[in-house]
Scaffold this active site. Structure first.
Site, short mmCIF file in Angstrom:
data_model
loop_
_atom_site.label_atom_id
_atom_site.label_comp_id
_atom_site.label_asym_id
_atom_site.label_seq_id
_atom_site.Cartn_x
_atom_site.Cartn_y
_atom_site.Cartn_z
N ARG A 66 0.82 -1.21 0.00
CA ARG A 66 0.00 0.00 0.00
C ARG A 66 0.86 1.26 0.00
O ARG A 66 0.40 2.33 -0.45
CB ARG A 66 -0.99 -0.04 1.17
CG ARG A 66 -2.05 -1.11 0.98
CD ARG A 66 -2.98 -1.19 2.18
NE ARG A 66 -2.29 -1.55 3.39
CZ ARG A 66 -2.23 -2.79 3.90
NH1 ARG A 66 -2.84 -3.77 3.29
NH2 ARG A 66 -1.57 -3.02 5.00
N GLU A 103 4.93 -10.70 14.54
CA GLU A 103 4.43 -11.28 15.80
C GLU A 103 4.91 -12.73 15.93
O GLU A 103 5.31 -13.16 17.00
CB GLU A 103 2.91 -11.20 15.85
CG GLU A 103 2.37 -11.40 17.23
CD GLU A 103 0.87 -11.22 17.28
OE1 GLU A 103 0.30 -11.46 18.34
OE2 GLU A 103 0.28 -10.88 16.24
P1 AMP Z 1 4.42 -2.60 11.75
O1 AMP Z 1 3.93 -3.33 12.98
O2 AMP Z 1 4.54 -1.11 11.99
O3 AMP Z 1 5.67 -3.20 11.21
O4 AMP Z 1 3.27 -2.79 10.66
C1 AMP Z 1 3.44 -3.71 9.66
C2 AMP Z 1 2.62 -3.43 8.42
O5 AMP Z 1 1.36 -4.00 8.64
C3 AMP Z 1 2.45 -1.98 8.02
O6 AMP Z 1 3.01 -1.83 6.72
C4 AMP Z 1 0.96 -1.76 7.98
O7 AMP Z 1 0.55 -1.46 6.67
C5 AMP Z 1 0.34 -3.09 8.37
N1 AMP Z 1 -0.50 -3.02 9.56
C6 AMP Z 1 -0.15 -3.29 10.83
N2 AMP Z 1 -1.19 -3.18 11.67
C7 AMP Z 1 -2.24 -2.80 10.90
C8 AMP Z 1 -3.62 -2.50 11.16
N3 AMP Z 1 -4.14 -2.57 12.39
N4 AMP Z 1 -4.40 -2.15 10.12
C9 AMP Z 1 -3.88 -2.08 8.88
N5 AMP Z 1 -2.62 -2.35 8.55
C10 AMP Z 1 -1.79 -2.70 9.55
#
Ligand code: AMP
Length: 178
Positions: A66, A103
Site C-alpha cells: 500500500r 508477531e
Molecule cells: P508494523 O507493525 O509497523 O511493522 O506494521 C506492519 C505493516 O502491517 C504496516 O506496513 C501496515 O501497513 C500493516 N498493519 C499493521 N497493523 C495494521 C492494522 N491494524 N491495520 C492495517 N494495517 C496494519
C-alpha cells in the site's frame, strides 16, 4: 488548507474502513483502500503526507504494497522518482536485505542495490505505522545504500504500539493517530 476544506481526520473517519478481528481475532484492521478509491481522498492524503517534507527529499520510497500507492502518487506530484522496497524474492537484481520481526517469526524487506545513489535524501511512505518493525527495516535498507532518510510519512499511526519511539530520532509525520 482552505478553511472550508474538511479536516483530514474527518475525511479519514468518513472514508477509511475499520475491519474488526482481521486478519486475526483482536486486530482492528484499518483499510485505506476506500480512501485510495475516492478522487478527493487520494489527492488529500497524498498531498498532505508529503507536505511536511516539501523541498527536503530527492526520491520517495514506498513499502510494499500500500506504500507504493502513496509513494508513486507523491513522487509524481513532487516531480521526483519513486523507489520500491519489496518483500523477499520479488526484485530481480542484486539487493540489500533487512530482516524484521513479526508477531510470529521474521520477514525480509529488499531494495535493489543501485536504485538509490549514496547521499540521496529519501522520504519513506507507508499507509499504517503500527509497531514500526517494517519501517525500521526500510530505514536500515536506505542507510545501507549510503542514503539519508529525511522523514517518514504515514496516513495512520496506531497509538500505544511504540512505532514512533522505535523510529526515533527520525522525523515521523502521521495524518491521523488512532
Ligand atoms: P508494523 O507493525 O509497523 O511493522 O506494521 C506492519 C505493516 O502491517 C504496516 O506496513 C501496515 O501497513 C500493516 N498493519 C499493521 N497493523 C495494521 C492494522 N491494524 N491495520 C492495517 N494495517 C496494519
Amino acid at each position: 488548507m482552505q478553511n472550508s476544506e474538511e479536516p483530514i481526520a474527518d475525511l479519514l473517519d468518513r472514508l477509511a474502513a475499520v475491519v474488526p478481528d482481521y486478519p486475526r481475532p483482536g486486530i482492528s484492521f484499518k483499510d485505506l483502500t476506500p480512501v485510495f478509491a475516492d478522487a478527493e481522498g487520494l489527492k488529500r492524503i497524498v498531498d498532505e503526507v508529503i507536505a511536511p517534507f516539501a523541498g527536503r527529499f530527492d526520491v520517495i520510497a514506498g513499502l510494499e504494497a500500500r506504500g507504493f500507492v502513496l509513494a508513486a502518487a507523491g513522487a509524481y506530484a513532487a516531480g521526483t522518482g519513486m523507489v520500491t522496497l519489496r518483500k523477499k524474492g520479488k526484485l530481480p537484481r542484486e539487493v540489500h536485505a533487512e530482516d524484521y520481526l513479526l508477531e510470529y517469526g521474521t520477514a525480509t524487506l529488499e531494495l535493489h542495490r543501485d536504485d538509490i545513489a549514496p547521499g540521496t535524501r529519501v522520504l519513506l511512505l507507508d499507509d499504517v505505522l503500527a509497531t514500526g518493525g517494517t519501517v525500521g527495516a526500510a530505514v536500515r535498507l536506505v542507510e545501507r545504500a549510503g542514503a539519508e532518510v529525511v522523514g517518514i510519512g504515514v496516513v495512520l499511526e496506531l497509538d500505544g504500539l511504540g512505532g514512533r519511539q522505535k523510529l526515533a530520532p527520525h522525523e515521523v509525520h502521521a495524518l491521523q493517530r488512532v
